[in-house]
Write a protein that holds these residues in place. Structure first.
Motif, PDB file in Angstrom:
ATOM      1  N   TRP A   1     -71.323 -29.765  42.234  1.00 30.59           N
ATOM      2  CA  TRP A   1     -70.676 -28.514  42.654  1.00 30.59           C
ATOM      3  C   TRP A   1     -71.262 -27.989  43.958  1.00 30.59           C
ATOM      4  CZ3 TRP A   1     -66.163 -27.614  41.054  1.00 30.59           C
ATOM      5  CH2 TRP A   1     -65.777 -27.787  39.728  1.00 30.59           C
TER       6      TRP A   1
ATOM      7  N   HIS B   1     -64.785 -33.280  43.364  1.00 23.14           N
ATOM      8  CA  HIS B   1     -64.206 -32.159  42.625  1.00 23.14           C
ATOM      9  C   HIS B   1     -63.411 -32.663  41.420  1.00 23.14           C
ATOM     10  CE1 HIS B   1     -62.030 -28.555  41.607  1.00 23.14           C
ATOM     11  NE2 HIS B   1     -62.531 -27.877  42.627  1.00 23.14           N
TER      12      HIS B   1
ATOM     13  N   GLU C   1     -65.175 -21.423  43.505  1.00 23.79           N
ATOM     14  CA  GLU C   1     -65.921 -22.620  43.158  1.00 23.79           C
ATOM     15  C   GLU C   1     -67.342 -22.245  42.738  1.00 23.79           C
ATOM     16  OE1 GLU C   1     -64.421 -25.182  42.714  1.00 23.79           O
ATOM     17  OE2 GLU C   1     -62.632 -25.100  43.975  1.00 23.79           O
TER      18      GLU C   1
END
Length: 416
Positions: free
Chosen positions: A273, A287, A92
């Protein structure tokens, strides 16, 4: 008023320094770029922002604002450096805190006790604590709370919440969230911002202040993702999405935002994020919204590729490179991504990029051999495919007859 050092003279740091100088403070701006520091000392503006040029020139002329590359001693430090994201261990996006860490290491040697260090950079929860630990790790003779009779250094987080193009107004009028590592630090930060801010100053702890800023932008990102997803659904069903949204918004409790080619800017495209990386298993909706908005530029590229199909010598007018209308800010711009990807996927095409707020192509586009910067009128005249990526005022006001005979893709609904 004590001397104030603003670390980072970018889109937030420089306006903050100028506003503080206008309020009567002695302000020293620090930036790693010697060129930017020199420009500020000449009273010049390194980027476009309404009202900022006058404020900078006034601060320099009155001797209240100066810039340099070396960190000075000061009573207050405001850290306003970039916090981009990087690919994390889990795959991520994680916050790149290297700029904050570098600023902390430069500040530490100059502290004697009693100073206030404010982090303005948008940051994941816990970053203000991390900055304090770095500084106090270098300076064990100082403390957060006076333990061991050591002098105290105060740390707070005060995120900006301004809109590019209106920064000089909103920096003064918008409310501010001020989070301290201690209640005393929050009070000192409140007193600092009260010298120029007329909005409400709400005190909390640093972690809550950090997450509050991320929450604001994640909320907007989710709502934009809904509009962008609607635009893709409507396209598939042969429906005008802008009419659809206009009709749905007649409901007194519905306010759907406008779709576009994606989401850009340093805040909305980045901040969610930081929440996802902090709580990846829990941030499912946030997300998903990021995935929708990050995929929209690819959808636009697909539409352009369909439009050029069958053309022997395709010439594409890509109108707009900034992340939003009427600014020169290209950070995380979906228009930039679309233009860059078109150049890579259509090497046979000639791409004329029209951006009225810049004078040269960014390096990422200049490296492509088939993109050139052009006046928008010339670009439209030469093109057989016209793609509106940013709804700058010049593009919205153009004579629509210029589009006759062109294949047009309007990602902003400005030419309906």
């Amino acid at each position: 008023m004590t001397s104030i050092c603003v670390v980072g003279l970018g889109y937030i740091g420089l306006p903050t320094a100028a506003v503080l100088a206008r309020a009567g403070a002695e302000v020293i701006g620090v930036d790693v770029s010697e060129e930017r520091a020199a420009a500020v000392n000449r009273g010049e503006l390194p980027f476009v922002e309404a009202g900022l040029g006058e404020a900078v020139a006034e601060g320099v002329a009155r001797g209240r604002l100066r810039a340099q590359v070396q960190m000075p001693a000061a009573g207050v430090y405001i850290v306003a450096v970039p916090t981009p994201f990087k690919q994390g261990r889990t795959g991520e996006h994680e916050a790149d805190l290297s700029y904050i860490q570098a600023a902390a290491r430069e500040i530490a040697p100059h502290l004697t006790g009693g100073e206030l260090v404010v982090l303005e950079s948008t940051s994941p929860p816990g970053t203000t604590e991390h900055m304090a630990q770095l500084i106090l790790g270098q300076r064990p003779d100082l403390s957060l709370d006076g333990s061991g009779d050591r002098p105290v250094v105060h740390f707070a987080h005060c995120p900006e919440r301004v809109l590019p193009g209106r920064i000089m107004t909103e920096m003064i009028t918008n409310s501010r969230i001020i989070g301290g590592l201690t209640p005393r630090a929050a009070e000192l930060a409140r007193d600092l911002y009260a010298t120029f801010c007329t909005g409400e100053l709400r005190l909390t702890d640093a972690r809550t202040a950090e997450l509050a800023k991320l929450t604001e932008n994640a909320f907007r990102d989710v709502n934009i993702a809904f509009a962008n997803e609607l635009s893709i659904i409507s396209e598939k069903l042969g429906i005008d999405v802008w009419e659809l949204i206009e009709l749905a918004n007649l409901h007194p409790r519905v306010h759907i935002l406008q779709p576009g080619p994606g989401v850009g800017g340093h805040c909305i495209a980045v901040d969610p994020w930081f929440i996802v990386s902090a709580a990846p298993d829990e941030a499912r909706l946030i997300h998903a919204a990021r995935d929708v908005n990050d995929s929209k530029p690819r959808h636009v590229v697909g539409r352009v590729r369909e439009a050029v199909a069958g053309l022997e010598s395709p010439t594409i007018a890509a109108l707009g490179l900034a992340f939003k209308a009427d600014v020169d800010d290209l950070r995380e711009s979906p228009a930039l991504s679309v233009t860059r990807e078109l150049a890579a996927l259509l090497p046979e095409a000639r791409i004329l990029a029209a951006e009225p707020n810049i004078t040269e192509l960014p390096a990422s586009l200049a490296a492509a051999g088939n993109i050139s910067l052009a006046d928008y009128r010339e670009a439209i005249a030469a093109a057989n495919v016209v793609v509106l990526l940013v709804d700058h005022k010049e593009f919205k006001a153009l004579d629509r007859s210029l589009l006759d005979g062109k294949r047009v893709i309007d990602t902003r609904g400005a030419w309906r």
